[in-house]
Enzyme design. Structure first.
Site, PDB file in Angstrom:
ATOM      1  N   GLN A 102     -38.870 -17.334   6.772  1.00 49.95           N
ATOM      2  CA  GLN A 102     -39.792 -17.070   6.157  1.00 49.95           C
ATOM      3  C   GLN A 102     -40.451 -15.526   6.132  1.00 49.95           C
ATOM      4  O   GLN A 102     -41.233 -15.586   5.367  1.00 49.95           O
ATOM      5  CB  GLN A 102     -41.103 -17.865   6.478  1.00 49.95           C
ATOM      6  CG  GLN A 102     -40.462 -19.351   6.505  1.00 49.95           C
ATOM      7  CD  GLN A 102     -41.640 -20.532   7.077  1.00 49.95           C
ATOM      8  OE1 GLN A 102     -42.498 -19.564   8.035  1.00 49.95           O
ATOM      9  NE2 GLN A 102     -41.368 -22.083   7.196  1.00 49.95           N
ATOM     10  N   ASP A 141     -34.291 -26.344  11.938  1.00 46.77           N
ATOM     11  CA  ASP A 141     -34.759 -27.577  11.316  1.00 46.77           C
ATOM     12  C   ASP A 141     -34.968 -28.592  11.990  1.00 46.77           C
ATOM     13  O   ASP A 141     -35.106 -29.537  12.089  1.00 46.77           O
ATOM     14  CB  ASP A 141     -35.508 -27.540   9.938  1.00 46.77           C
ATOM     15  CG  ASP A 141     -36.619 -26.535   9.718  1.00 46.77           C
ATOM     16  OD1 ASP A 141     -37.411 -26.195  10.325  1.00 46.77           O
ATOM     17  OD2 ASP A 141     -36.500 -26.424   7.899  1.00 46.77           O
ATOM     18  N   SER A 159     -36.125 -25.725   0.669  1.00 50.76           N
ATOM     19  CA  SER A 159     -35.999 -24.126   0.912  1.00 50.76           C
ATOM     20  C   SER A 159     -36.035 -23.494  -0.589  1.00 50.76           C
ATOM     21  O   SER A 159     -36.646 -22.451  -1.037  1.00 50.76           O
ATOM     22  CB  SER A 159     -35.476 -23.914   1.219  1.00 50.76           C
ATOM     23  OG  SER A 159     -35.770 -23.832   2.765  1.00 50.76           O
ATOM     24  N   ARG A 205     -42.226 -28.340  18.319  1.00 50.14           N
ATOM     25  CA  ARG A 205     -41.286 -29.695  18.380  1.00 50.14           C
ATOM     26  C   ARG A 205     -40.296 -29.610  19.361  1.00 50.14           C
ATOM     27  O   ARG A 205     -39.894 -30.566  20.219  1.00 50.14           O
ATOM     28  CB  ARG A 205     -40.905 -29.013  17.253  1.00 50.14           C
ATOM     29  CG  ARG A 205     -40.907 -29.489  16.015  1.00 50.14           C
ATOM     30  CD  ARG A 205     -40.130 -29.495  14.442  1.00 50.14           C
ATOM     31  NE  ARG A 205     -40.432 -29.495  13.452  1.00 50.14           N
ATOM     32  CZ  ARG A 205     -40.349 -29.413  12.095  1.00 50.14           C
ATOM     33  NH1 ARG A 205     -39.578 -28.360  12.340  1.00 50.14           N
ATOM     34  NH2 ARG A 205     -40.853 -29.364  11.344  1.00 50.14           N
ATOM     35  N   ARG A 239     -38.184 -21.687  -3.391  1.00 50.21           N
ATOM     36  CA  ARG A 239     -38.473 -20.377  -4.421  1.00 50.21           C
ATOM     37  C   ARG A 239     -38.332 -20.018  -6.129  1.00 50.21           C
ATOM     38  O   ARG A 239     -38.271 -19.147  -6.456  1.00 50.21           O
ATOM     39  CB  ARG A 239     -36.873 -19.914  -4.019  1.00 50.21           C
ATOM     40  CG  ARG A 239     -37.466 -19.092  -1.860  1.00 50.21           C
ATOM     41  CD  ARG A 239     -36.373 -18.908  -1.469  1.00 50.21           C
ATOM     42  NE  ARG A 239     -36.155 -18.385   0.257  1.00 50.21           N
ATOM     43  CZ  ARG A 239     -36.814 -19.177   0.824  1.00 50.21           C
ATOM     44  NH1 ARG A 239     -37.050 -20.373   0.734  1.00 50.21           N
ATOM     45  NH2 ARG A 239     -36.151 -18.735   2.038  1.00 50.21           N
ATOM     46  N   SER A 244     -36.266 -15.049  11.604  1.00 54.10           N
ATOM     47  CA  SER A 244     -37.605 -16.005  10.325  1.00 54.10           C
ATOM     48  C   SER A 244     -36.604 -15.494   9.233  1.00 54.10           C
ATOM     49  O   SER A 244     -37.184 -14.860   8.494  1.00 54.10           O
ATOM     50  CB  SER A 244     -38.878 -15.523  10.583  1.00 54.10           C
ATOM     51  OG  SER A 244     -39.786 -16.534   9.727  1.00 54.10           O
TER      52      SER A 244
END
Length: 454
Positions: free
Chosen positions: A176, A327, A29, A358, A33, A174
């Site tokens: 994202q 995750d 992550s 998943r 970035r 989220s």
């Protein structure tokens, strides 16, 4: 086919004790970035510890396509000469983000308020994932998107010529989506506000502040309110990327369930918005300790020591913890299969729209290995068989998903019969040294399933 070539089956069998030190690669992550914010800053950003998995390499390639000068100097050491906020050039090729949902969604946000056009694509897995969760909010700034049915890649984004600031409440937890909106807000005048009902990983907020953006976070009755003042001049930084807690989850969990194991995992990021798995494992009775706790680059880090824990108990994971470990639920399901009792994971519907579904992938693979599973749209329940009690003996489908592949390979280290994954190729997207690292600790992997002893 794999994400990046022919399918590569791999088999894992019951291993002896895992011992030693696991040097985990840099945080994915923060690596994404670092490249994007470095490209949007003025001057040269220097990064050490950058994860060189395919996902991050694809983001580096994308930043070059938008006009930044991105250079690799040595392993993990990179520099980015940025073009400044609003300085992205129009790429002359399609931007291929491979398997990375984080990469494509953050990049879409970063270019959405610059008057340029870019087309994005990815592998079969990424092209099947929904992009509406990002294209909807960036349209509020004035950007337009044209993709396949269901808001899927390939997709062309036309950036806003006269962007306006927005106030946006995220409809799902989220990081994202939040990050895409904040990155879009950089080149919009005035203040862009993101409201999230549940806290998600806050790397974007921390890094934006580090690069010089004016950004504040306030906890209110409606949730976390993040306010960004647009059109700053971001200043290049020197970044030391901490090691990835999501990657660390695999040797940590393997050590907890493989008899006799004792593994040290140094310099792991323990940002509270990322550390939910480790809290959950300790709630289950794991022998997991933090050593040498400290701050590095504004991020809390520590050395983790994980030892075999044969008395772990199933628990009900608090649903509000999901954003901090979303995750890690696949590998938690593997631990739960080796615990005593039932582990209930609720509030996890976001798992259905990751690199694969998943929940379904873990449920089907664990069932094939002899574990009783219950599921609904938002829940996964694993009925544990105790330490070393999973029969195994199955070939599990990975669906081009790196975390599914790694989770079932860890499972195979404890099962009575070996476990095979149909394709280990996707692991390179996030953890390219996984196989070498795990075998150095004592894992037994083989590319020839017929020769693996039961």
């Amino acid at each position: 086919m794999s994400a990046h070539g022919p399918a590569r089956p791999l088999t894992s069998r019951r291993a002896g004790p895992l011992t030693g030190t696991a040097a985990i690669p840099g945080d994915k992550s923060i690596s994404h970035r670092s490249l994007i914010l470095g490209a949007l800053s003025v001057g040269e950003t220097r990064v050490t510890g950058l994860l060189e998995g395919q996902d991050v390499l694809d983001t580096a390639s994308a930043m070059r396509a938008f006009g930044a000068e991105v250079t690799r100097h040595s392993e993990g050491a990179w520099s980015i000469h940025g073009v400044g906020v609003g300085g992205f050039a129009e790429p002359d090729r399609v931007i291929d983000c491979g398997n990375s949902g984080t990469g494509v969604r953050l990049i879409m946000g970063a270019m959405a308020t610059t008057p340029i056009t870019a087309t994005f694509t990815g592998d079969a897995s990424l092209n099947g994932r929904p992009m509406g969760r990002v294209t909807d909010p960036i349209s509020l700034f004035g950007a337009a998107s044209y993709g396949r049915k269901g808001g899927r890649l390939p997709m062309t984004i036309v950036g806003a010529a006269q962007p306006v600031p927005v106030r946006y409440a995220t409809p799902m937890p989220s990081a994202q989506v939040k990050s895409a909106v904040l990155l879009a807000g950089l080149n919009a005048p005035g203040q862009t506000v993101v409201i999230e009902a549940e806290a998600t990983r806050d790397h974007s907020e921390r890094m934006l502040a580090g690069f010089g953006a004016e950004i504040t976070t306030e906890v209110t009755p409606e949730g976390r309110v993040i306010t960004l003042t647009g059109q700053p001049e971001l200043v290049a930084q020197t970044i030391a990327v901490p090691r990835d807690p999501s990657s660390a989850a695999f040797p940590v969990c393997a050590a907890l369930i493989v008899e006799g194991s004792d593994v040290l995992i140094p310099n792991i990021g323990l940002n509270p918005t990322r550390a939910g798995l480790f809290t959950t494992l300790r709630d289950m009775g794991a022998d997991l300790t933090y050593e040498n706790e400290r701050l590095e680059g504004g991020e809390p880090v520590a050395d983790l020591r994980a030892r075999f824990s044969d008395n772990m108990q199933g628990i009900e994971v608090p649903p509000e913890r999901a954003p901090s470990m979303i995750d890690e639920y696949p590998i938690l399901a593997v631990v739960a299969a080796n615990a005593t009792g039932t582990t209930v994971m609720r509030g996890v519907k976001e798992l259905r729209v990751k690199e694969s579904d998943r929940i379904d992938a873990m449920a089907r693979g664990l069932e094939a290995c002899g574990v009783r599973i219950e599921e609904d749209e938002d829940t996964l329940i694993v009925h544990g068989l105790g330490s070393g009690g999973v029969p195994g003996g199955a070939t599990c489908a990975t669906h081009l998903d790196h975390r599914i592949a790694m989770s079932f390979l860890v499972l195979g280290m404890t099962t009575v019969q070996p476990v095979t994954v149909d394709d280990a190729g996707a692991i390179t997207t996030s953890f390219p040294i996984f196989e070498t690292l795990m075998t150095d600790l004592g894992a037994q992997f083989s590319a020839d399933a017929d020769r693996v002893p039961a």
